[in-house]
Motif scaffolding. Structure first.
Motif, PDB file in Angstrom:
ATOM      1  N   UNK B 203       0.824  -1.210   0.000  1.00 49.55           N
ATOM      2  CA  UNK B 203       0.000   0.000   0.000  1.00 49.55           C
ATOM      3  C   UNK B 203       0.860   1.263   0.000  1.00 49.55           C
ATOM      4  N   UNK B 204       1.785   1.367   0.961  1.00 48.71           N
ATOM      5  CA  UNK B 204       2.604   2.581   1.051  1.00 48.71           C
ATOM      6  C   UNK B 204       3.427   2.844  -0.210  1.00 48.71           C
ATOM      7  N   UNK B 205       4.217   1.859  -0.696  1.00 46.95           N
ATOM      8  CA  UNK B 205       4.986   2.134  -1.919  1.00 46.95           C
ATOM      9  C   UNK B 205       4.088   2.489  -3.102  1.00 46.95           C
ATOM     10  N   UNK B 206       2.933   1.820  -3.221  1.00 45.23           N
ATOM     11  CA  UNK B 206       2.073   2.076  -4.375  1.00 45.23           C
ATOM     12  C   UNK B 206       1.483   3.477  -4.347  1.00 45.23           C
ATOM     13  N   UNK B 207       1.191   3.985  -3.150  1.00 41.63           N
ATOM     14  CA  UNK B 207       0.527   5.287  -3.051  1.00 41.63           C
ATOM     15  C   UNK B 207       1.478   6.455  -2.804  1.00 41.63           C
ATOM     16  N   UNK B 208       2.642   6.158  -2.148  1.00 39.51           N
ATOM     17  CA  UNK B 208       3.506   7.284  -1.777  1.00 39.51           C
ATOM     18  C   UNK B 208       4.905   7.150  -2.359  1.00 39.51           C
ATOM     19  N   UNK B 209       5.231   5.993  -2.931  1.00 33.37           N
ATOM     20  CA  UNK B 209       6.568   5.789  -3.472  1.00 33.37           C
ATOM     21  C   UNK B 209       7.609   5.493  -2.417  1.00 33.37           C
ATOM     22  N   UNK B 210       7.253   5.598  -1.164  1.00 28.59           N
ATOM     23  CA  UNK B 210       8.174   5.282  -0.074  1.00 28.59           C
ATOM     24  C   UNK B 210       7.444   4.568   1.042  1.00 28.59           C
ATOM     25  N   UNK B 211       8.123   4.365   2.171  1.00 27.07           N
ATOM     26  CA  UNK B 211       7.473   3.737   3.316  1.00 27.07           C
ATOM     27  C   UNK B 211       7.685   4.594   4.560  1.00 27.07           C
ATOM     28  N   UNK B 212       8.954   4.847   4.886  1.00 25.67           N
ATOM     29  CA  UNK B 212       9.266   5.597   6.097  1.00 25.67           C
ATOM     30  C   UNK B 212       9.233   7.102   5.828  1.00 25.67           C
ATOM     31  N   UNK B 217       3.034  11.818   4.698  1.00 27.63           N
ATOM     32  CA  UNK B 217       2.921  12.767   3.586  1.00 27.63           C
ATOM     33  C   UNK B 217       1.450  12.945   3.190  1.00 27.63           C
ATOM     34  N   UNK B 218       1.144  14.005   2.445  1.00 28.84           N
ATOM     35  CA  UNK B 218      -0.228  14.177   1.945  1.00 28.84           C
ATOM     36  C   UNK B 218      -0.694  12.955   1.148  1.00 28.84           C
ATOM     37  N   UNK B 219       0.247  12.330   0.419  1.00 28.06           N
ATOM     38  CA  UNK B 219      -0.099  11.103  -0.303  1.00 28.06           C
ATOM     39  C   UNK B 219      -0.587  10.032   0.662  1.00 28.06           C
ATOM     40  N   UNK B 220       0.089   9.953   1.826  1.00 22.87           N
ATOM     41  CA  UNK B 220      -0.288   8.936   2.815  1.00 22.87           C
ATOM     42  C   UNK B 220      -1.675   9.229   3.369  1.00 22.87           C
ATOM     43  N   UNK B 221      -1.976  10.507   3.565  1.00 30.53           N
ATOM     44  CA  UNK B 221      -3.298  10.874   4.082  1.00 30.53           C
ATOM     45  C   UNK B 221      -4.385  10.430   3.101  1.00 30.53           C
ATOM     46  N   UNK B 222      -4.161  10.723   1.805  1.00 30.29           N
ATOM     47  CA  UNK B 222      -5.202  10.329   0.849  1.00 30.29           C
ATOM     48  C   UNK B 222      -5.237   8.816   0.692  1.00 30.29           C
ATOM     49  N   UNK B 381       2.564   0.353  11.878  1.00 27.96           N
ATOM     50  CA  UNK B 381       1.664   0.275  10.731  1.00 27.96           C
ATOM     51  C   UNK B 381       0.320  -0.335  11.129  1.00 27.96           C
ATOM     52  N   UNK B 382       0.377  -1.349  11.988  1.00 30.34           N
ATOM     53  CA  UNK B 382      -0.872  -1.981  12.415  1.00 30.34           C
ATOM     54  C   UNK B 382      -1.686  -1.038  13.296  1.00 30.34           C
ATOM     55  N   UNK B 383      -1.001  -0.265  14.135  1.00 27.63           N
ATOM     56  CA  UNK B 383      -1.706   0.691  14.993  1.00 27.63           C
ATOM     57  C   UNK B 383      -2.340   1.801  14.160  1.00 27.63           C
ATOM     58  N   UNK B 384      -1.608   2.257  13.148  1.00 28.96           N
ATOM     59  CA  UNK B 384      -2.153   3.291  12.271  1.00 28.96           C
ATOM     60  C   UNK B 384      -3.418   2.779  11.591  1.00 28.96           C
ATOM     61  N   UNK B 385      -3.334   1.545  11.112  1.00 30.43           N
ATOM     62  CA  UNK B 385      -4.490   0.900  10.476  1.00 30.43           C
ATOM     63  C   UNK B 385      -5.670   0.839  11.449  1.00 30.43           C
ATOM     64  N   UNK B 394      -9.026  10.589  12.580  1.00 29.01           N
ATOM     65  CA  UNK B 394      -8.657  11.472  11.484  1.00 29.01           C
ATOM     66  C   UNK B 394      -7.253  11.078  11.018  1.00 29.01           C
ATOM     67  N   UNK B 395      -7.060  10.807   9.717  1.00 25.40           N
ATOM     68  CA  UNK B 395      -5.752  10.317   9.267  1.00 25.40           C
ATOM     69  C   UNK B 395      -4.586  11.218   9.680  1.00 25.40           C
ATOM     70  N   UNK B 396      -4.741  12.541   9.568  1.00 27.14           N
ATOM     71  CA  UNK B 396      -3.640  13.446   9.921  1.00 27.14           C
ATOM     72  C   UNK B 396      -3.210  13.237  11.375  1.00 27.14           C
ATOM     73  N   UNK B 397      -4.190  13.154  12.282  1.00 26.58           N
ATOM     74  CA  UNK B 397      -3.877  13.009  13.707  1.00 26.58           C
ATOM     75  C   UNK B 397      -3.186  11.674  13.984  1.00 26.58           C
ATOM     76  N   UNK B 398      -3.778  10.602  13.429  1.00 26.03           N
ATOM     77  CA  UNK B 398      -3.220   9.274  13.665  1.00 26.03           C
ATOM     78  C   UNK B 398      -1.799   9.197  13.109  1.00 26.03           C
TER      79      UNK B 398
END
Lengths: 281, 431
Positions: B203-212, B217-222, B381-385, B394-398
């Motif tokens: 998921x992260x590489x496909x949507x943001x091009x990175x992981x850490x 990033x805004x990409x991660x939020x969307x 990552x699991x906690x964020x999920x 709210x994604x930004x807060x989490x």
């Protein structure tokens, strides 16, 4: 005479040494581990777990089960023990059947209930066959927290009521009959006799039973894990996760210390509330 | 006192007998090959009866949970008694052993095996970015998607199953729910599942091009917002699923993401009912995470020579093909798969091949340099999920909250960035 005075001490010595080595020492180590973080004595581990998103849930969930399960088990076990008093034939067989869950491991008990309550389990099969549901219904997901809680309470109830029962039955057997007969003579109803005579006399047994049950319930793990998984974190499952999944031994030890303190507090509370008078000990 | 000593010696005797029984038929001078892979009883038995059959020495193949590996090595070191000679484990599981100085460098063996055609990319991974070869690649696998053929009619118009996007996957799940009333997408998000790898490698590489670096990033939020939308079509039992083959076989799930080995049972049992295909792509491309199991020799190996001979044996082309046939892993050598390979394994191998060869593939490796903190890394990552998708935060807060946790893990370990994040000087930083 000199030598006989030592005999009791000599006899308990092996068990004392055994417990000190295999329980006392690890206990000291656990407490030390809990208060040691980043190379110094601190409450860092406690802060770490308190900051975790499962901490509040773990505490709330644990108590949500314990405060319901222990009184329910006491009530059910008292009822069963009283009924058992009036059974003349086959009493042993009934008692034996009732204690079957005692012989089953926690994990096996959890899996038995999982087989009943999962989407394609026996419960849904029955409900489907009598036309109450039209397809597989989920009971154990994060979307059905109340049903999940009820399932865990039910499984705990089934699994561990027998231990309360066994303690109470042992207590009832040694109650002197005279008090009950005296109550009858004065015209007490059966309910009055139970409340005013049997229950007070049974207090020492009730005390041991609820103490044991509460401590064990605070340590519940396998049943919760098999039914709830990540959806229902409790104190011990969080300790397990920190130890094995996250590999943070300090945080796991901090959970262990919390479980120990809560158990200790519960035990002291019972000792105080259910105090047994000197002459009854 | 004499009685006590009798009791004690009796107890010791009992322990000794129990210990002897637990050892089974193994002999004291057997080479101990400890593995975190091929743990299921049938697979372990195949290793003993089939794969190791033609090896000249006596091998005691023992398996244990990955979490126990480091614990066991530490215990053996503290106790001063060493039993393990050879370790077979995943790249990420060997990493803490290498950084904890429990492994013997195997540069000589790497040179000796250079003619075998071990994929160079995999061989490089075995150095953990350092000078010395710490393990020899043993087997490989990856993550794929599997769908029940009943789901295929619901594929969105114009979608190619082998070049699916996350939007199309969500539309697919929605179409199925609209028609059947059931949520039939599935993810392995249970305690035994590998959901964290889905976030880290797909998921992260496909949507943001990175992981850490792109964690918040805004990409991660969307991305999280979109994934929360997709989750509406996911079977709520997903938070209990460990191995997706079970819900696939029972029909509780029609479309699933998981490790290839954890769905192979479904593909093998009913190859005509299922299709395997590569995981979807996002705006940045299609994440792809190879899983490498390696063979390493314990620094205090009682039988290092035997362990080397065994590694040499396990990397012969015929043993590699035998391993693929008997287990769910694929060879690390450039060998063609035999024509009579079972259809389930072939489907899985093809899906992996397609994912690897996709022009927009973004290859990730398992986290490097985290040592025994890799569990806490996964937890972020699991906690964020859990916060965003399951609890509706709210994604930004989490992400702000979890980014702090993530940075703490990276600072503690001083781990530099690994691909797909651009390499860094010093600890990898969340931007």
């Amino acid at each position: 005479m000199q030598t006989t005075r030592h005999i009791p001490y000599l006899l308990i010595a092996p068990s004392v040494v055994f417990l000190a080595l295999l329980i006392g020492w690890p206990l000291v180590q656990t407490v030390a581990l809990a208060f040691w973080s980043d190379g110094a004595w601190s409450i860092g581990n406690f802060r770490r777990i308190a900051d975790d998103l499962n901490f509040n849930d773990a505490i709330i969930n644990t108590f949500k089960v314990v405060v319901v399960v222990v009184p329910l088990q006491l009530a059910v076990a008292l009822g069963m023990a009283m009924m058992l008093r009036h059974i003349r034939f086959g009493r042993d067989i009934v008692l034996w059947i009732w204690s079957i869950p005692l012989g089953i491991s926690d994990l096996a008990a959890g899996l038995v209930w999982l087989a009943i309550l999962n989407d394609r389990g026996y419960l849904n099969t029955i409900l489907y066959n009598i036309g109450l549901i039209s397809g597989p219904e989920s009971w154990l997901t994060y979307e059905t927290p109340a049903a999940l809680w009820a399932a865990i309470v039910l499984a705990e109830l089934w699994r561990a009521t027998a231990i309360v029962l066994v303690i109470l039955v042992a207590g009832i057997q040694v109650l002197p009959k005279e008090y009950g007969e005296a109550a009858d003579v004065f015209g007490a109803t059966p309910w009055q006799r139970f409340l005013r005579v049997t229950l007070p006399l049974l207090k020492p047994s009730i005390q041991s039973a609820v103490m044991l049950r509460t401590v064990l319930a605070l340590e519940m793990f396998a049943i919760v894990l098999s039914l709830g998984g990540r959806n229902f974190p409790v104190l011990v499952s969080e300790a397990f996760n920190w130890q094995y999944t996250n590999q943070d031994y300090g945080a796991a030890a901090a959970y262990a210390v919390i479980v120990m303190l809560v158990s200790l507090f519960a035990t002291l509370l019972y000792l105080r509330v259910l105090r047994v008078p000197q002459e009854q000990r | 006192m004499r009685k006590i000593s009798h009791v004690l010696s009796g107890a010791l005797l009992a322990v000794g007998i129990a210990g002897g029984l637990a050892g089974g038929a193994a002999r004291a001078d057997d080479l101990v090959f400890m593995s975190t892979q091929l743990r299921p009883v049938e697979e372990a038995q195949k290793v003993r009866d089939v794969i190791l059959k033609d090896f000249a020495g006596h091998v005691n193949f023992v398996v244990d949970q990955p979490q126990q590996l480091l614990v066991r090595f530490r215990a053996e070191q503290q106790g001063g008694s060493h039993t393990i000679s050879l370790v077979g484990a995943l790249h990420g599981e060997l990493e803490p052993l290498a950084s904890g100085n429990f492994l013997m460098p195997v540069d000589d063996l790497a040179a000796q095996l250079s003619g075998r055609g071990i994929l160079p990319k995999l061989m490089t991974l075995g150095r953990f970015g350092g000078e010395h070869q710490m393990y020899i690649p043993w087997m490989q696998a990856s993550y794929i998607m599997v769908a029940n053929k009943q789901a295929l009619p619901f594929l969105p118009a114009g979608a190619d199953i082998n070049k699916l996007t996350y939007d199309q996957l969500a539309a697919w799940g929605k179409a199925i729910q609209d028609k059947t009333g059931k949520r039939l997408l599935g993810f392995p998000a249970g305690p035994q599942g590998l959901m964290h790898r889905f976030f880290e490698g797909y998921l992260y590489p496909s949507f943001t091009g990175g992981v850490v670096t792109t964690f918040r990033s805004p990409d991660a939020v969307s991305m999280w917002t979109q994934f929360r939308g997709l989750w509406k079509y996911v079977n709520p039992n997903s938070t209990s699923y460990g191995f997706m083959q079970e819900p696939l076989l029972s029909g509780d799930v029609w479309i699933a993401f998981d490790h290839e080995a954890r769905m192979l049972d479904a593909l093998r049992k009913r190859p005509d009912d299922f299709v395997a295909f590569p995981p979807p792509a996002g705006p940045h491309g299609a994440g792809f995470m190879p899983v490498i199991a390696g063979l390493a020799i314990s620094l205090d190996a009682p039988d290092a020579a035997g362990a080397k001979a065994l590694i040499e044996y396990l990397l012969r082309p015929e043993t590699q093909i035998l391993t693929a046939r008997s287990t769910s892993f694929l060879p690390v050598l450039k060998v063609g798969l035999p024509a009579d390979l079972d259809p389930g394994l072939r489907m899985a191998a093809d899906a992996i091949q397609q994912a690897q060869a996709a022009p927009d593939a973004i290859a990730s490796v398992l986290p490097i340099g985290l040592g025994d903190k890799s569990g806490e890394f996964d937890k972020v990552f699991l906690d964020t999920f859990q916060l965003i998708v399951l609890r509706g935060a709210k994604p930004e807060d989490a992400l702000a909250r979890e980014a702090a946790q993530l940075q703490q893990v990276l600072d503690q370990t001083q781990a530099p960035c690994w691909s797909p994040d651009p390499s860094s000087q010093g600890a990898c930083k969340v931007k």
